[in-house]
Write an enzyme that holds these catalytic residues in place. Structure first.
Site, mmCIF file in Angstrom:
data_model
loop_
_atom_site.group_PDB
_atom_site.id
_atom_site.type_symbol
_atom_site.label_atom_id
_atom_site.label_comp_id
_atom_site.label_asym_id
_atom_site.label_seq_id
_atom_site.Cartn_x
_atom_site.Cartn_y
_atom_site.Cartn_z
ATOM 1 N N ALA A 64 0.818 -1.220 0.000
ATOM 2 C CA ALA A 64 0.000 0.000 0.000
ATOM 3 C C ALA A 64 0.846 1.261 0.000
ATOM 4 O O ALA A 64 0.350 2.347 -0.266
ATOM 5 C CB ALA A 64 -0.941 0.006 1.198
ATOM 6 N N ARG A 101 9.816 7.613 -2.936
ATOM 7 C CA ARG A 101 11.241 7.813 -3.260
ATOM 8 C C ARG A 101 11.593 7.387 -4.687
ATOM 9 O O ARG A 101 12.675 7.685 -5.182
ATOM 10 C CB ARG A 101 12.125 7.063 -2.248
ATOM 11 C CG ARG A 101 12.317 7.832 -0.953
ATOM 12 C CD ARG A 101 13.127 7.038 0.049
ATOM 13 N NE ARG A 101 12.308 6.014 0.699
ATOM 14 C CZ ARG A 101 12.814 5.032 1.448
ATOM 15 N NH1 ARG A 101 14.117 4.912 1.597
ATOM 16 N NH2 ARG A 101 12.007 4.154 2.013
ATOM 17 N N GLN A 158 -6.095 -0.418 1.816
ATOM 18 C CA GLN A 158 -5.684 0.334 3.001
ATOM 19 C C GLN A 158 -5.708 1.811 2.589
ATOM 20 O O GLN A 158 -4.815 2.278 1.885
ATOM 21 C CB GLN A 158 -4.270 -0.083 3.446
ATOM 22 C CG GLN A 158 -3.865 0.564 4.758
ATOM 23 C CD GLN A 158 -2.378 0.400 5.081
ATOM 24 O OE1 GLN A 158 -1.554 0.249 4.173
ATOM 25 N NE2 GLN A 158 -2.052 0.447 6.355
ATOM 26 N N THR A 176 2.589 -1.025 9.017
ATOM 27 C CA THR A 176 2.553 -2.403 8.505
ATOM 28 C C THR A 176 1.541 -3.261 9.261
ATOM 29 O O THR A 176 0.906 -4.151 8.661
ATOM 30 C CB THR A 176 3.947 -3.052 8.588
ATOM 31 O OG1 THR A 176 4.500 -2.807 9.888
ATOM 32 C CG2 THR A 176 4.893 -2.483 7.546
ATOM 33 N N TYR A 225 14.396 -2.326 -48.241
ATOM 34 C CA TYR A 225 13.208 -2.295 -47.399
ATOM 35 C C TYR A 225 12.240 -3.343 -47.931
ATOM 36 O O TYR A 225 11.867 -3.313 -49.113
ATOM 37 C CB TYR A 225 12.518 -0.920 -47.389
ATOM 38 C CG TYR A 225 11.198 -1.015 -46.676
ATOM 39 C CD1 TYR A 225 11.161 -1.264 -45.306
ATOM 40 C CD2 TYR A 225 9.990 -0.937 -47.360
ATOM 41 C CE1 TYR A 225 9.963 -1.425 -44.637
ATOM 42 C CE2 TYR A 225 8.776 -1.093 -46.701
ATOM 43 C CZ TYR A 225 8.770 -1.338 -45.334
ATOM 44 O OH TYR A 225 7.582 -1.517 -44.670
ATOM 45 N N ASN A 273 16.188 -14.247 -54.729
ATOM 46 C CA ASN A 273 17.312 -13.340 -54.473
ATOM 47 C C ASN A 273 16.861 -11.905 -54.741
ATOM 48 O O ASN A 273 16.407 -11.585 -55.840
ATOM 49 C CB ASN A 273 18.508 -13.702 -55.360
ATOM 50 C CG ASN A 273 19.773 -12.982 -54.902
ATOM 51 O OD1 ASN A 273 19.713 -12.100 -54.039
ATOM 52 N ND2 ASN A 273 20.910 -13.325 -55.478
ATOM 53 N N ALA A 310 20.597 -5.654 -54.181
ATOM 54 C CA ALA A 310 20.905 -4.546 -53.276
ATOM 55 C C ALA A 310 20.013 -3.352 -53.576
ATOM 56 O O ALA A 310 19.744 -3.038 -54.732
ATOM 57 C CB ALA A 310 22.362 -4.148 -53.435
ATOM 58 N N ALA A 323 17.843 -4.806 -63.209
ATOM 59 C CA ALA A 323 18.282 -3.813 -62.231
ATOM 60 C C ALA A 323 17.674 -2.458 -62.535
ATOM 61 O O ALA A 323 17.483 -2.089 -63.688
ATOM 62 C CB ALA A 323 19.805 -3.721 -62.247
HETATM 63 C C1 UD1 Z 1 9.638 -2.534 7.825
HETATM 64 C C2 UD1 Z 1 9.758 -3.179 9.200
HETATM 65 C C3 UD1 Z 1 11.224 -3.308 9.568
HETATM 66 C C4 UD1 Z 1 11.950 -4.123 8.526
HETATM 67 C C5 UD1 Z 1 11.736 -3.491 7.131
HETATM 68 C C6 UD1 Z 1 12.304 -4.406 6.074
HETATM 69 C C7 UD1 Z 1 7.817 -2.469 10.473
HETATM 70 C C8 UD1 Z 1 7.298 -1.549 11.504
HETATM 71 N N1 UD1 Z 1 9.090 -2.361 10.175
HETATM 72 O O1 UD1 Z 1 10.176 -1.232 7.928
HETATM 73 O O2 UD1 Z 1 11.367 -3.947 10.826
HETATM 74 O O3 UD1 Z 1 13.335 -4.176 8.800
HETATM 75 O O4 UD1 Z 1 10.333 -3.332 6.875
HETATM 76 O O5 UD1 Z 1 12.217 -3.793 4.829
HETATM 77 O O6 UD1 Z 1 7.082 -3.286 9.972
HETATM 78 N N2 UD1 Z 1 3.176 -0.886 3.870
HETATM 79 C C9 UD1 Z 1 1.818 -0.861 3.696
HETATM 80 N N3 UD1 Z 1 1.071 -0.055 4.485
HETATM 81 C C10 UD1 Z 1 1.602 0.718 5.454
HETATM 82 C C11 UD1 Z 1 3.006 0.681 5.622
HETATM 83 C C12 UD1 Z 1 3.764 -0.127 4.827
HETATM 84 O O7 UD1 Z 1 1.281 -1.549 2.831
HETATM 85 O O8 UD1 Z 1 0.847 1.413 6.132
HETATM 86 C C13 UD1 Z 1 3.984 -1.744 2.994
HETATM 87 C C14 UD1 Z 1 4.889 -0.947 2.082
HETATM 88 O O9 UD1 Z 1 4.278 -0.735 0.819
HETATM 89 C C15 UD1 Z 1 6.100 -1.847 1.955
HETATM 90 C C16 UD1 Z 1 6.118 -2.626 3.247
HETATM 91 O O10 UD1 Z 1 4.833 -2.517 3.797
HETATM 92 O O11 UD1 Z 1 5.982 -2.768 0.893
HETATM 93 C C17 UD1 Z 1 7.168 -2.114 4.219
HETATM 94 O O12 UD1 Z 1 6.895 -0.779 4.515
HETATM 95 P P1 UD1 Z 1 8.053 0.235 4.825
HETATM 96 O O13 UD1 Z 1 7.457 1.530 5.179
HETATM 97 O O14 UD1 Z 1 9.058 0.179 3.756
HETATM 98 O O15 UD1 Z 1 8.634 -0.421 6.160
HETATM 99 P P2 UD1 Z 1 9.982 -0.040 6.846
HETATM 100 O O16 UD1 Z 1 9.778 1.188 7.635
HETATM 101 O O17 UD1 Z 1 11.070 -0.094 5.866
HETATM 102 CA CA CA Z 2 11.153 -0.503 3.080
#
Ligand code: UD1
Ligand code: CA
Length: 495
Positions: free
Chosen positions: A21, A26, A86, A92, A378, A389, A392, A435
């Site tokens: 989500a 970046r 979401q 997460t 072409y 054949n 050219a 030709a």
């Molecule tokens: C998370 C972990 C961290 C781990 C790292 C590995 C947590 C709190 N931390 O950190 O321990 O080392 O991943 O890469 O879980 N996502 C959602 N919804 C949200 C937030 C995130 O779907 O609300 C998805 C993101 O799209 C991504 C993944 O979850 O694919 C990880 O999210 P990200 O924000 O990159 O987590 P980190 O802070 O890197």
């Molecule tokens: Ca990440």
């Protein structure tokens, strides 16, 4: 029981939840991070395939930003994947809650993965589930030891046992010294997951609901938490920006090349060779430097491709040679020669032992066995039978500004250099075209078509009109004989 023993008869898990989500801000992209491609497939494809390897009863992708395009791409990938929304990225833990909400009543195990970790394999997930079961864990996390753990959650242990995961931003100096990181990939028993998620708070540095807190609360309740430490840290690496996209792409490509080299393909310069995942190569194929094989390209045994060749959805027959060529949606027959500097557009089909040579462009052209279009031509909307054949500089004039029309050149026909074949036109088997002809009418079998002005020569013109020039001087000094090479060629042709 060891992980390996269990892995063989691993029963399916109940659900895989792929977290996807996040916005991927970046990447600085106008499309979802998950739709960026690596070796010809989207990151979404890789995460869904790895999850699908567990044969789960449910596979749900949690989508947020760019949800529509992600859902559309999922539709192309697999019918059996569902999505959960979401709305706001609250962390997460919250994302997993959204995924679970989509699944209703559930027992058994839930695997959590990310949409942006393209090198994670189905095998690693299977191993993780095997370890989870063998150790009768309630939660098992995939971890790795890395040289620079900055930014990752750290695995806090008490001996063998995992007691918690602490986020980098919440960690003490001492905890930041831990080099075992959380990959973010887990197996949970669903009760453990539900109980932990119900207790989540946002009392942390990021004000988010951390999935990682489920691990600690499970341990505190006395539930068994374990880890699988992978040696292959690439499988835990996520893509957050274009630098990581390039790094992961290079590693994916390196792995694909290694696989093909072990299958008997010679790759002269792996550093400048790129192969998509769906490409298929036979034994003793040689890939010269600067070769890029994309889409569903297949290369037959012993064929030599490159240098500097890119083929997208091209089928190359055994023993063919394709040099400095750009081609797409084309078929190159066994033993055929293409290049250098050839441009094969969609619908090109070159027969066995045929030739498409230097500075030749083809499009929608079916060229028969042993037929040759060797130089500067072409050839579009053309049907060439066998043993043809094409001289050219021949142009198949297939477009009159409104319509495209076909040209047929029959078996054994011979088209002289610098001819224009104005479509639609039929040159019957065994016909000749002189030709420099502009052919606008059909040529019957075995006929000779000459369609050009006759040569008119004005004797003495240069001496009269360009007196004193180098040309006039040369003309005046000439004794009237024909160059011996030409004289000899003529006498041979008389024999
Ligand atoms: C998370 C972990 C961290 C781990 C790292 C590995 C947590 C709190 N931390 O950190 O321990 O080392 O991943 O890469 O879980 N996502 C959602 N919804 C949200 C937030 C995130 O779907 O609300 C998805 C993101 O799209 C991504 C993944 O979850 O694919 C990880 O999210 P990200 O924000 O990159 O987590 P980190 O802070 O890197
Ligand atoms: Ca990440």
């Amino acid at each position: 029981m060891s992980a390996e023993n269990l892995e063989n008869d691993l029963g399916p898990v109940s659900a895989v939840i792929v977290l996807a989500a996040g916005g991927g801000s970046r990447m600085k992209s106008s499309k979802s991070k998950l739709l960026h491609e690596i070796s010809g497939k989207t990151m979404l494809h890789y995460s869904v395939s790895a999850g699908a390897a567990l044969d789960p009863a449910h596979l749900v992708v949690v989508v947020g930003k760019y949800r529509n395009e992600v859902i559309e791409e999922l539709g192309q990938l697999s019918a059996s994947v569902t999505t959960a929304l979401q709305e706001e990225q609250l962390g997460t833990g919250h994302a997993v809650l959204c995924g679970l909400a989509e699944l209703g009543d559930l027992t058994g195990e839930v695997v959590v993965t990310y949409g942006d970790v393209p090198l994670l394999s189905g095998d690693t997930l299977r191993q993780l589930v095997a370890v989870h079961r063998a150790n009768r864990n309630c939660a098992t996390v995939l971890t790795a030891h890395v040289a620079d753990p900055t930014g990752y959650g750290r695995i806090v242990r008490d001996g063998e046992r995992v007691v918690g995961i602490i986020e980098h931003r919440d960690a003490t100096e001492e905890e930041r010294g831990i080099t075992e990181i959380n990959s973010g990939i887990y197996v949970f028993d669903v009760e453990t997951l539900r109980t932990g998620l119900a207790e989540l708070s946002t009392d942390n540095a990021q004000g988010e609901q951390y999935l990682t807190d489920v691990v600690q609360s499970a341990h505190e309740r006395g539930d068994r938490v374990g880890a699988l430490i992978t040696d292959d840290i690439w499988q835990t690496e996520g893509v957050n920006d274009r630098i990581q996209l390039a790094r992961i792409s290079a590693e994916m490509n390196r792995r694909l090349l290694d696989t093909w080299m072990l299958e008997g393909v010679t790759i002269v310069d792996p550093g400048s060779t790129f192969i998509d995942v769906d490409v298929d190569l036979a034994r003793d194929v040689v890939l010269m430097p600067g070769t890029i094989l994309q889409g569903a390209t297949t290369i037959g045994e012993g064929a030599i491709i490159g240098p500097d060749t890119s083929l997208m959805n091209v089928e190359v027959g055994a023993g063919a040679e394709v040099v400095r060529t750009h081609g797409s949606f084309a078929i190159i027959g066994e033993g055929a020669h293409v290049g250098p500097f050839s441009y094969l557009r969609p619908g090109t089909q070159l027969g066995r032992d045929g030739k498409i040579g230097a500075f030749v462009e083809t499009k929608n052209a079916v060229i028969g066995d042993r037929s040759k279009v060797p130089h500067l031509a072409y050839c579009g909307d053309a049907i060439l039978d066998e043993d043809v054949n094409i001289g050219a500089g021949t142009i198949f004039a297939n477009y009159d500004g409104v319509h495209k029309s076909p040209t047929h050149v029959g078996k054994g026909a011979f088209v002289g250099s610098n001819s224009v074949l104005v479509a639609p036109v039929d040159i019957a088997p065994g016909a000749f075209v002189a030709a420099g002809s502009a052919v606008t009418e059909d040529v019957p079998a075995g006929g000779l078509a000459i369609a050009r002005g006759r040569q008119h020569t004005a004797e003495g013109w240069v001496v009269k009109r360009r007196p004193g020039s180098k040309s006039a001087e040369a003309a005046l000094g000439h004794d009237g004989t024909i160059h011996p090479a030409i004289a000899e060629s003529r006498s041979q042709q008389k024999d």
